[in-house]
Design an enzyme around this catalytic site. Structure first.
Site, PDB file in Angstrom:
ATOM      1  CG  ASP A 294      -1.904   7.583   0.471  1.00  0.00           C
ATOM      2  OD1 ASP A 294      -1.405   8.711   0.530  1.00  0.00           O
ATOM      3  OD2 ASP A 294      -2.372   7.099  -0.583  1.00  0.00           O
TER       4      ASP A 294
ATOM      5  CG  ASP B 153      -1.702   1.220   1.437  1.00  0.00           C
ATOM      6  OD1 ASP B 153      -2.345   1.657   0.469  1.00  0.00           O
ATOM      7  OD2 ASP B 153      -1.689   1.777   2.555  1.00  0.00           O
TER       8      ASP B 153
ATOM      9  CG  ASP C  67      -1.977   2.631   6.517  1.00  0.00           C
ATOM     10  OD1 ASP C  67      -2.358   3.716   6.986  1.00  0.00           O
ATOM     11  OD2 ASP C  67      -2.202   2.285   5.346  1.00  0.00           O
TER      12      ASP C  67
END
Length: 246
Positions: A31, A29, A193
């Site tokens: 961001d 991922d 996250d």
């Protein structure tokens, strides 16, 4: 010769733990995992809510993280009771102008460069699967071109193969298909996250390592195969990957 009760003997006799799994491909991922951008979203959303006398909290943040922009905007308006005061489209338009000024200043998070350089040097295929659209991706990565050049490919949220946002598996399955050869979901390790991102990885049949913000409630950790406080804590050998040399 070392005696049986010496530290040297004990260290030598400790068995190496078996890997959790043996993976061959890694999907990141972006961001909040590679780049420290999530704080920008929080800052801007707090400013917008303050006008209505409301507070942005982490239970709302958790629901919005990793989702496509239109979906996160709908959640924002609905959860904050802003229906009739602010439309999702108005929210996105206002947020956009503020975010565009902030994105180019984002920094790489701890442990990211070490891990990416290590995997690339050991010829482990790596890629990025991000909900960010092309315009935002360009702003966020403009000062980090060298790192993103090491990726085999990047799949973005406005890619035609990504019909639905996370926790739909679309983006991770699209990322997997663009690796060379026939890669199975069980060969892939996803770093995320966001709870919705971890859900997307698991829905794709992949392994998920979660590196959550410490303010995220631990109840959101349960789907992940492993939870780390930082990428600095990641041990490649636990997933059948080559060990760090330093």
């Amino acid at each position: 010769m070392a005696s049986a009760d010496s530290g040297e003997w004990q260290a030598a006799s400790v068995p190496v733990p078996a890997p959790r799994a043996t993976v061959t491909h890694v999907i990141f991922d972006m961001d909040g995992l590679l780049l420290d951008t999530e704080g920008f979203y929080t800052e801007v959303q707090e400013k917008i809510l303050a006008r209505y006398g409301k507070v942005f909290d982490w239970s709302l943040k958790a629901k919005m993280m990793g989702k496509k922009a239109t979906e996160s905007a709908r959640i924002f308006v609905d959860e904050c009771g802003l229906t009739g005061l602010l439309t999702p489209e108005q929210f996105l338009e206002e947020r956009e102008s503020m975010l565009q000024e902030l994105f180019p200043s984002c920094v790489i998070l701890p442990g990211v460069l070490r891990l990416i350089h290590h995997l690339h040097a050991n010829k482990i295929p790596i890629c990025v699967a991000t909900g960010s659209h092309k315009r935002h991706f360009a702003l966020k990565t403009q000062n980090h071109q060298e790192m993103f050049a090491l990726m085999h490919h990047v799949v973005m949220g406005d890619d035609p193969e990504v019909k639905a946002g996370k926790p739909s598996p679309d983006i991770f399955l699209a990322a997997m298909r663009r690796f060379e050869g026939n890669v199975e979901p069980s060969n892939c390790l996803v770093f995320e996250d966001a709870p919705s991102g971890v859900g997307a990885a698991k829905n794709a049949g992949m392994y998920a390592v979660m590196v959550p913000d410490p303010r995220l409630d631990v109840s959101y950790h349960k789907q992940a195969d492993q939870v780390l406080s930082s990428l600095l804590d990641f041990k490649p050998t636990e997933w059948g990957l080559p060990p760090f040399t330093e």
